[in-house]
Design a protein around this motif. Structure first.
Motif, PDB file in Angstrom:
ATOM      1  N   GLU A 111       8.682   1.213   5.544  1.00 18.08           N
ATOM      2  CA  GLU A 111       8.486   0.577   6.848  1.00 18.08           C
ATOM      3  C   GLU A 111       9.493  -0.549   7.004  1.00 18.08           C
ATOM      4  O   GLU A 111       9.502  -1.492   6.225  1.00 18.08           O
ATOM      5  CB  GLU A 111       7.074   0.001   6.975  1.00 18.08           C
ATOM      6  N   GLY A 112      10.318  -0.430   8.020  1.00 20.87           N
ATOM      7  CA  GLY A 112      11.256  -1.493   8.356  1.00 20.87           C
ATOM      8  C   GLY A 112      10.673  -2.317   9.486  1.00 20.87           C
ATOM      9  O   GLY A 112       9.723  -3.069   9.314  1.00 20.87           O
ATOM     10  N   SER A 113      11.212  -2.102  10.681  1.00 18.34           N
ATOM     11  CA  SER A 113      10.715  -2.848  11.844  1.00 18.34           C
ATOM     12  C   SER A 113       9.425  -2.238  12.397  1.00 18.34           C
ATOM     13  O   SER A 113       8.646  -2.925  13.047  1.00 18.34           O
ATOM     14  CB  SER A 113      11.784  -2.887  12.930  1.00 18.34           C
ATOM     15  N   ASP A 114       9.190  -0.955  12.144  1.00 18.91           N
ATOM     16  CA  ASP A 114       7.960  -0.307  12.578  1.00 18.91           C
ATOM     17  C   ASP A 114       6.895  -0.532  11.509  1.00 18.91           C
ATOM     18  O   ASP A 114       7.006  -0.046  10.392  1.00 18.91           O
ATOM     19  CB  ASP A 114       8.188   1.188  12.782  1.00 18.91           C
ATOM     20  N   THR A 115       5.878  -1.288  11.841  1.00 19.67           N
ATOM     21  CA  THR A 115       4.855  -1.651  10.851  1.00 19.67           C
ATOM     22  C   THR A 115       3.513  -0.996  11.167  1.00 19.67           C
ATOM     23  O   THR A 115       2.471  -1.638  11.078  1.00 19.67           O
ATOM     24  CB  THR A 115       4.697  -3.178  10.791  1.00 19.67           C
ATOM     25  N   ALA A 116       3.540   0.279  11.508  1.00 18.08           N
ATOM     26  CA  ALA A 116       2.309   0.973  11.892  1.00 18.08           C
ATOM     27  C   ALA A 116       1.281   0.989  10.768  1.00 18.08           C
ATOM     28  O   ALA A 116       0.091   0.765  10.998  1.00 18.08           O
ATOM     29  CB  ALA A 116       2.635   2.406  12.326  1.00 18.08           C
ATOM     30  N   LEU A 117       1.713   1.245   9.545  1.00 16.85           N
ATOM     31  CA  LEU A 117       0.768   1.311   8.419  1.00 16.85           C
ATOM     32  C   LEU A 117       0.244  -0.064   8.034  1.00 16.85           C
ATOM     33  O   LEU A 117      -0.953  -0.217   7.775  1.00 16.85           O
ATOM     34  CB  LEU A 117       1.422   1.990   7.223  1.00 16.85           C
ATOM     35  N   THR A 118       1.105  -1.067   7.961  1.00 16.82           N
ATOM     36  CA  THR A 118       0.617  -2.402   7.609  1.00 16.82           C
ATOM     37  C   THR A 118      -0.338  -2.931   8.677  1.00 16.82           C
ATOM     38  O   THR A 118      -1.291  -3.636   8.361  1.00 16.82           O
ATOM     39  CB  THR A 118       1.770  -3.404   7.384  1.00 16.82           C
ATOM     40  N   THR A 119      -0.113  -2.546   9.919  1.00 18.88           N
ATOM     41  CA  THR A 119      -1.020  -2.939  10.993  1.00 18.88           C
ATOM     42  C   THR A 119      -2.336  -2.174  10.890  1.00 18.88           C
ATOM     43  O   THR A 119      -3.415  -2.763  11.009  1.00 18.88           O
ATOM     44  CB  THR A 119      -0.368  -2.694  12.368  1.00 18.88           C
ATOM     45  N   PHE A 153      -3.776  -0.983   8.312  1.00 23.49           N
ATOM     46  CA  PHE A 153      -4.557  -1.435   7.158  1.00 23.49           C
ATOM     47  C   PHE A 153      -4.739  -2.956   7.131  1.00 23.49           C
ATOM     48  O   PHE A 153      -5.333  -3.483   6.200  1.00 23.49           O
ATOM     49  CB  PHE A 153      -3.876  -0.977   5.859  1.00 23.49           C
ATOM     50  N   ARG A 154      -4.195  -3.649   8.119  1.00 21.60           N
ATOM     51  CA  ARG A 154      -4.287  -5.117   8.236  1.00 21.60           C
ATOM     52  C   ARG A 154      -3.825  -5.816   6.951  1.00 21.60           C
ATOM     53  O   ARG A 154      -4.505  -6.702   6.425  1.00 21.60           O
ATOM     54  CB  ARG A 154      -5.692  -5.547   8.611  1.00 21.60           C
ATOM     55  N   ILE A 155      -2.676  -5.432   6.474  1.00 22.93           N
ATOM     56  CA  ILE A 155      -2.129  -5.994   5.246  1.00 22.93           C
ATOM     57  C   ILE A 155      -1.523  -7.364   5.540  1.00 22.93           C
ATOM     58  O   ILE A 155      -0.745  -7.521   6.464  1.00 22.93           O
ATOM     59  CB  ILE A 155      -1.060  -5.046   4.642  1.00 22.93           C
ATOM     60  N   LYS A 156      -1.896  -8.339   4.723  1.00 25.08           N
ATOM     61  CA  LYS A 156      -1.410  -9.703   4.902  1.00 25.08           C
ATOM     62  C   LYS A 156      -0.601 -10.195   3.700  1.00 25.08           C
ATOM     63  O   LYS A 156      -0.081 -11.290   3.725  1.00 25.08           O
ATOM     64  CB  LYS A 156      -2.582 -10.634   5.155  1.00 25.08           C
ATOM     65  N   GLY A 157      -0.545  -9.397   2.637  1.00 17.43           N
ATOM     66  CA  GLY A 157       0.196  -9.819   1.450  1.00 17.43           C
ATOM     67  C   GLY A 157       0.532  -8.630   0.573  1.00 17.43           C
ATOM     68  O   GLY A 157      -0.048  -7.555   0.700  1.00 17.43           O
ATOM     69  N   PHE A 158       1.488  -8.848  -0.290  1.00 16.08           N
ATOM     70  CA  PHE A 158       1.954  -7.789  -1.191  1.00 16.08           C
ATOM     71  C   PHE A 158       1.865  -8.264  -2.621  1.00 16.08           C
ATOM     72  O   PHE A 158       2.063  -9.443  -2.880  1.00 16.08           O
ATOM     73  CB  PHE A 158       3.406  -7.420  -0.873  1.00 16.08           C
ATOM     74  N   PRO A 159       1.624  -7.409  -3.548  1.00 16.32           N
ATOM     75  CA  PRO A 159       1.240  -6.008  -3.421  1.00 16.32           C
ATOM     76  C   PRO A 159      -0.241  -5.888  -3.085  1.00 16.32           C
ATOM     77  O   PRO A 159      -1.031  -6.763  -3.398  1.00 16.32           O
ATOM     78  CB  PRO A 159       1.524  -5.447  -4.816  1.00 16.32           C
ATOM     79  N   THR A 160      -0.602  -4.793  -2.446  1.00 12.85           N
ATOM     80  CA  THR A 160      -1.991  -4.494  -2.125  1.00 12.85           C
ATOM     81  C   THR A 160      -2.259  -3.037  -2.480  1.00 12.85           C
ATOM     82  O   THR A 160      -1.469  -2.166  -2.128  1.00 12.85           O
ATOM     83  CB  THR A 160      -2.276  -4.718  -0.623  1.00 12.85           C
ATOM     84  N   VAL A 161      -3.366  -2.792  -3.160  1.00 13.02           N
ATOM     85  CA  VAL A 161      -3.747  -1.418  -3.513  1.00 13.02           C
ATOM     86  C   VAL A 161      -5.183  -1.191  -3.046  1.00 13.02           C
ATOM     87  O   VAL A 161      -6.078  -1.976  -3.348  1.00 13.02           O
ATOM     88  CB  VAL A 161      -3.636  -1.167  -5.033  1.00 13.02           C
ATOM     89  N   LEU A 162      -5.372  -0.118  -2.293  1.00 15.90           N
ATOM     90  CA  LEU A 162      -6.664   0.233  -1.717  1.00 15.90           C
ATOM     91  C   LEU A 162      -7.035   1.656  -2.103  1.00 15.90           C
ATOM     92  O   LEU A 162      -6.176   2.437  -2.504  1.00 15.90           O
ATOM     93  CB  LEU A 162      -6.594   0.194  -0.181  1.00 15.90           C
ATOM     94  N   ARG A 163      -8.299   1.977  -1.917  1.00 14.82           N
ATOM     95  CA  ARG A 163      -8.752   3.360  -2.063  1.00 14.82           C
ATOM     96  C   ARG A 163      -9.444   3.732  -0.767  1.00 14.82           C
ATOM     97  O   ARG A 163     -10.324   3.017  -0.293  1.00 14.82           O
ATOM     98  CB  ARG A 163      -9.709   3.481  -3.248  1.00 14.82           C
TER      99      ARG A 163
END
Length: 183
Positions: A138-146, A148-158
């Motif tokens: 994901e560069g400028s298109d942040t569809a996945l981070t949006t 999943f509401r990601i606010k920090g890295f790294p993040t691992v979910l199930r």
């Protein structure tokens, strides 16, 4: 001689005062550290990641292999991870994630890795993730981070399916150090 004694007493008093002030500052910093830790864990209205049981938002993305991905492509029990090439903890977690994903299912369809950053900077992480997961940069298109509401890295979910077949977060903090169970 009385001047010398007065000077030594004055310097000793100043050193004692300095020591007391330093100990007070250290104590106050510890209190602030504890408060900040509590606030970041329980930030009202701003969880660090999407909550357990919450539905994943709609998204459309294209993987590095050209595969179109949507929320509906997250079938069954899927491991989802977010990394950034500019993040030192991401580089440290990457080998653990790869090992965990490989041990967990061995099936690329059961894992999704998102690398957020410029494609040229993400190349090393993409190559490490490609054998065990579907990978999206994901560069400028942040569809996945949006989604999943990601606010920090790294993040691992199930992510798993709820009773209605919707993709929901089953676990929002996956411990990569615990043994993976094959799905």
């Amino acid at each position: 001689m009385p001047v010398l004694i007065a000077a030594v007493v004055l310097v000793g008093s100043l050193c004692t005062l300095d020591l007391l002030l330093t100990l007070g500052v250290v104590k106050r910093l510890r209190e602030h550290t504890e408060l900040l830790a509590k606030v970041s864990e329980n930030m009202p209205g701003m969880p660090p990641v999407i909550g357990v049981g919450e539905e994943v938002g709609e998204f459309t993305a294209v993987g590095v292999d050209g595969e179109a991905l949507t929320r509906e492509s997250l079938r069954g029990d899927t491991l989802v991870a977010f990394f950034s090439p500019n993040c030192e903890p991401c580089h440290e977690m990457l080998p653990r994630f790869v090992a965990y994903a490989r041990a967990r299912s061995g099936d690329r369809e059961r894992a999704l890795a998102v690398v957020v950053g410029a494609a040229d900077l993400a190349a090393e992480q993409v190559e490490a993730l490609r054998p065990v997961a579907r990978v999206v940069v994901e560069g400028s298109d942040t569809a996945l981070t949006t989604a999943f509401r990601i606010k920090g890295f790294p993040t691992v979910l199930r992510v798993a399916q709820d009773g209605h077949g919707h993709a929901v977060v089953a676990q929002n903090r996956v411990n990569l150090d615990s043994p993976a169970v094959a799905a």
